[in-house]
Design a protein around this motif. Structure first.
Motif, PDB file in Angstrom:
ATOM      1  N   GLY A  22       0.510  -1.278  -0.056  1.00  0.00           N
ATOM      2  CA  GLY A  22      -0.057   0.141  -0.059  1.00  0.00           C
ATOM      3  C   GLY A  22       0.761   1.286   0.002  1.00  0.00           C
ATOM      4  N   ASP A  48      -1.000  11.515  -0.212  1.00  0.00           N
ATOM      5  CA  ASP A  48      -2.235  10.661  -0.571  1.00  0.00           C
ATOM      6  C   ASP A  48      -3.585  11.515  -1.057  1.00  0.00           C
ATOM      7  N   SER A  51      -7.233   8.272  -0.452  1.00  0.00           N
ATOM      8  CA  SER A  51      -7.947   7.793   0.866  1.00  0.00           C
ATOM      9  C   SER A  51      -8.947   9.101   1.088  1.00  0.00           C
ATOM     10  N   SER A  60      -3.508   3.179   6.918  1.00  0.00           N
ATOM     11  CA  SER A  60      -2.928   2.195   5.924  1.00  0.00           C
ATOM     12  C   SER A  60      -1.392   2.165   5.793  1.00  0.00           C
ATOM     13  N   ALA A  64       0.962  -1.242   6.414  1.00  0.00           N
ATOM     14  CA  ALA A  64       1.819  -1.807   5.466  1.00  0.00           C
ATOM     15  C   ALA A  64       2.960  -1.806   6.194  1.00  0.00           C
TER      16      ALA A  64
END
Length: 104
Positions: A22, A48, A51, A60, A64
């Motif tokens: 991710g 990001d 999201s 997230s 990961a």
């Protein structure tokens, strides 16, 4: 936008694991541990836009990192973002109105 500082420098294989888990859009860089400049670590910078929220993007990324054995996150940086002025909002001044009571 946020950054994770990992507990150590990662290998190419570990980088691949993180990307598959991710972190594909993260920028990987070598840095030093904020609490000890003599320790070389990997820093991941995220921007990001997919999201639904910043909190979900951070969760997230942290999930990961858990995919790599013996790796942790001793540092998380989230730059302060000034609140944008809402052009449509206005401050209203009001007064307290005494309620009337009625008897039936």
């Amino acid at each position: 936008m946020f950054s994770l500082v990992l507990s150590r420098e990662i290998t190419d294989d570990e980088s691949a694991i993180l990307r598959d888990a991710g972190c594909a859009d993260a920028v990987f860089a070598t840095d030093s541990l904020p609490t000890n400049a003599d320790v070389t670590v990997t820093k991941l910078d995220f921007d990001d836009t997919v999201s639904p929220s910043l909190a979900e993007a951070i969760e997230s990324a942290l999930a990961a990192v858990k995919q790599v054995p013996d790796l942790s996150v001793p540092g998380l940086t989230v730059p302060a973002v000034p609140k944008a002025a809402d052009a449509d909002s206005e401050v209203l001044v009001g007064e307290v109105v005494a309620s009337e009571t009625t008897t039936a």
